[in-house]
Enzyme design. Structure first.
Site, PDB file in Angstrom:
ATOM      1  N   ASN A  10      -4.159   8.322  21.363  1.00 39.83           N
ATOM      2  CA  ASN A  10      -5.169   7.309  21.198  1.00 39.83           C
ATOM      3  C   ASN A  10      -4.152   6.089  20.785  1.00 39.83           C
ATOM      4  O   ASN A  10      -3.876   5.784  19.823  1.00 39.83           O
ATOM      5  CB  ASN A  10      -6.025   7.628  20.230  1.00 39.83           C
ATOM      6  CG  ASN A  10      -6.918   6.284  19.848  1.00 39.83           C
ATOM      7  OD1 ASN A  10      -7.182   5.329  20.564  1.00 39.83           O
ATOM      8  ND2 ASN A  10      -7.696   6.465  18.823  1.00 39.83           N
ATOM      9  N   LYS A  12      -5.245   3.260  20.771  1.00 42.08           N
ATOM     10  CA  LYS A  12      -5.991   1.972  19.927  1.00 42.08           C
ATOM     11  C   LYS A  12      -5.710   0.538  20.670  1.00 42.08           C
ATOM     12  O   LYS A  12      -5.622   0.381  21.824  1.00 42.08           O
ATOM     13  CB  LYS A  12      -5.443   1.876  18.708  1.00 42.08           C
ATOM     14  CG  LYS A  12      -5.770   3.188  17.904  1.00 42.08           C
ATOM     15  CD  LYS A  12      -5.685   3.284  16.442  1.00 42.08           C
ATOM     16  CE  LYS A  12      -5.647   4.759  16.001  1.00 42.08           C
ATOM     17  NZ  LYS A  12      -6.076   5.002  14.525  1.00 42.08           N
ATOM     18  N   HIS A  96     -15.179   7.375  17.986  1.00 37.10           N
ATOM     19  CA  HIS A  96     -13.900   7.501  17.287  1.00 37.10           C
ATOM     20  C   HIS A  96     -14.264   6.725  16.005  1.00 37.10           C
ATOM     21  O   HIS A  96     -15.199   5.833  15.748  1.00 37.10           O
ATOM     22  CB  HIS A  96     -12.700   6.496  17.712  1.00 37.10           C
ATOM     23  CG  HIS A  96     -11.543   6.696  16.952  1.00 37.10           C
ATOM     24  ND1 HIS A  96     -11.178   5.992  15.742  1.00 37.10           N
ATOM     25  CD2 HIS A  96     -10.634   7.590  17.106  1.00 37.10           C
ATOM     26  CE1 HIS A  96      -9.968   6.161  15.200  1.00 37.10           C
ATOM     27  NE2 HIS A  96      -9.341   7.174  16.076  1.00 37.10           N
ATOM     28  N   GLU A  98     -13.239   4.519  13.908  1.00 36.10           N
ATOM     29  CA  GLU A  98     -12.792   2.867  13.806  1.00 36.10           C
ATOM     30  C   GLU A  98     -14.189   2.543  14.534  1.00 36.10           C
ATOM     31  O   GLU A  98     -14.693   1.300  14.175  1.00 36.10           O
ATOM     32  CB  GLU A  98     -11.588   2.845  14.382  1.00 36.10           C
ATOM     33  CG  GLU A  98     -10.474   3.039  13.504  1.00 36.10           C
ATOM     34  CD  GLU A  98      -9.075   3.096  14.352  1.00 36.10           C
ATOM     35  OE1 GLU A  98      -8.973   2.964  15.352  1.00 36.10           O
ATOM     36  OE2 GLU A  98      -8.363   3.968  13.481  1.00 36.10           O
ATOM     37  N   GLU A 168     -11.847  14.632  13.221  1.00 36.19           N
ATOM     38  CA  GLU A 168     -10.802  13.506  12.560  1.00 36.19           C
ATOM     39  C   GLU A 168     -11.507  13.206  11.336  1.00 36.19           C
ATOM     40  O   GLU A 168     -12.043  11.989  11.109  1.00 36.19           O
ATOM     41  CB  GLU A 168     -10.740  12.277  13.424  1.00 36.19           C
ATOM     42  CG  GLU A 168     -10.281  12.732  14.842  1.00 36.19           C
ATOM     43  CD  GLU A 168      -9.541  11.472  15.263  1.00 36.19           C
ATOM     44  OE1 GLU A 168      -8.157  11.722  15.888  1.00 36.19           O
ATOM     45  OE2 GLU A 168     -10.175  10.283  15.540  1.00 36.19           O
ATOM     46  N   GLY A 174      -4.542   7.219  10.206  1.00 39.25           N
ATOM     47  CA  GLY A 174      -3.662   6.079  10.066  1.00 39.25           C
ATOM     48  C   GLY A 174      -3.281   5.910   8.531  1.00 39.25           C
ATOM     49  O   GLY A 174      -2.531   4.779   8.143  1.00 39.25           O
ATOM     50  N   SER A 214      -3.102  11.528  11.258  1.00 38.05           N
ATOM     51  CA  SER A 214      -1.899  11.596  10.875  1.00 38.05           C
ATOM     52  C   SER A 214      -0.959  12.759  11.218  1.00 38.05           C
ATOM     53  O   SER A 214      -0.169  13.452  10.856  1.00 38.05           O
ATOM     54  CB  SER A 214      -1.606  11.496   9.525  1.00 38.05           C
ATOM     55  OG  SER A 214      -2.213  10.096   9.083  1.00 38.05           O
TER      56      SER A 214
HETATM   57  C1  PEP Z   1      -6.616   8.466  15.750  1.00 34.05           C
HETATM   58  O1  PEP Z   1      -6.366   7.265  16.175  1.00 34.05           O
HETATM   59  O2  PEP Z   1      -7.483   8.981  16.314  1.00 34.05           O
HETATM   60  C2  PEP Z   1      -5.575   8.974  14.745  1.00 34.05           C
HETATM   61  C3  PEP Z   1      -5.715  10.184  14.365  1.00 34.05           C
HETATM   62  O3  PEP Z   1      -4.617   7.906  14.366  1.00 34.05           O
HETATM   63  P1  PEP Z   1      -3.506   8.689  13.479  1.00 34.05           P
HETATM   64  O4  PEP Z   1      -2.594   9.749  14.093  1.00 34.05           O
HETATM   65  O5  PEP Z   1      -2.692   7.451  13.462  1.00 34.05           O
HETATM   66  O6  PEP Z   1      -3.961   8.908  12.007  1.00 34.05           O
END
Ligand code: PEP
Length: 254
Positions: A10, A12, A96, A98, A168, A174, A214
């Protein structure tokens, strides 16, 4: 296990068209030989054509980061399933955290987007996950139960073939904090049990559930070794070719 591992990036709001195309070319140049997992990158809308072009002839699929549920009309700033397919997109991330956190995404809009995506033949990567407050309040199981049930309201067992779920935990996205292998596996097992309740054992066994939060080369092997973890949705580590390649390799060994 018969479920094929999916390693999904992803991106972003990162990378211009030129940067995105260069990243894909770098990943393709370093692609390991052997039996690959399914590989997906999800760049920002505007850069999709350049990334699709760069991925042509490679094992990399290109997805979008969101989609609207209407076919067309007065929805300023939105993009439809037909527009995505026209641009060469095969997958789309939906719900997601976000988008839930900053853009008013609700369980109801996640459901509408998911229904539109599968009706259009796109693979919907549907994200669920609890906040830190919810985890600390022992509400994780309830939140996940609600998000999964609502996301798939009206989605048939046959449509589930076009669904991938991404667990997630919001507190791990992040932040550098990863759920432990056991914490992640516990929620993945809960989701699979819920799918069995909703759709029966066959759909539950066939549906892929990715972990996101992460995930990086250092922790991927442990997460991917878990029985109910079928891949990763990866943010930060998907933006660097060597890291993404290491994750693809981890997927090959899982
Ligand atoms: C994501 O954006 O779905 C995500 C898991 O980001 P990160 O791996 O940076 O935590």
């Amino acid at each position: 296990m018969s479920r094929r591992i999916l390693i999904a990036g992803n991106w972003k709001m990162n990378k211009t068209s030129a940067e995105g195309a260069a990243l894909v070319k770098e990943i393709v140049a370093q692609m390991p030989a052997g039996s690959l997992p399914e590989i997906l990158v999800c760049p920002p809308y505007l850069t999709i054509p350049a990334v699709v072009e760069a991925a042509k002839g490679s094992p990399i699929c290109v997805g979008a980061e969101n989609v609207h549920w209407a076919a067309n009309g007065a929805f300023t700033g939105e993009v439809s399933t037909d527009m995505l397919k026209d641009a060469g997109v095969t997958h789309v991330i939906i719900g997601h955290s976000e988008r839930r956190q900053y853009f008013g995404e609700t369980d109801e809009t996640v459901n509408k987007r998911t229904a539109a995506a599968v009706a259009a033949g796109l693979v919907a990567v549907v994200c669920v996950g609890e906040t830190l407050e919810e985890r600390e309040g022992n509400k994780t199981a309830d939140v996940i139960d609600r998000q999964v049930r609502k996301a798939f309201e009206g989605i048939s067992a046959a449509d589930m073939a076009k669904i991938v779920i991404a667990y997630e935990p919001v507190w791990a996205i992040g932040t550098g904090k990863t759920a432990t292998d056991d914490q992640a596996q516990e929620v993945h097992a809960q989701i699979r049990a819920l799918l069995a309740d909703l759709y029966g054992a066959d759909v539950a066994e066939a549906t892929r559930i990715l972990y996101g939060g992460s995930m990086k080369p250092a922790n991927a092997a442990g997460l991917l070794a878990q029985k109910d973890i079928d891949g990763g949705l990866i943010g930060g580590a998907a933006l660097k070719a060597p890291d993404f390649i290491a994750l693809i390799k981890a997927g090959m060994q899982a």
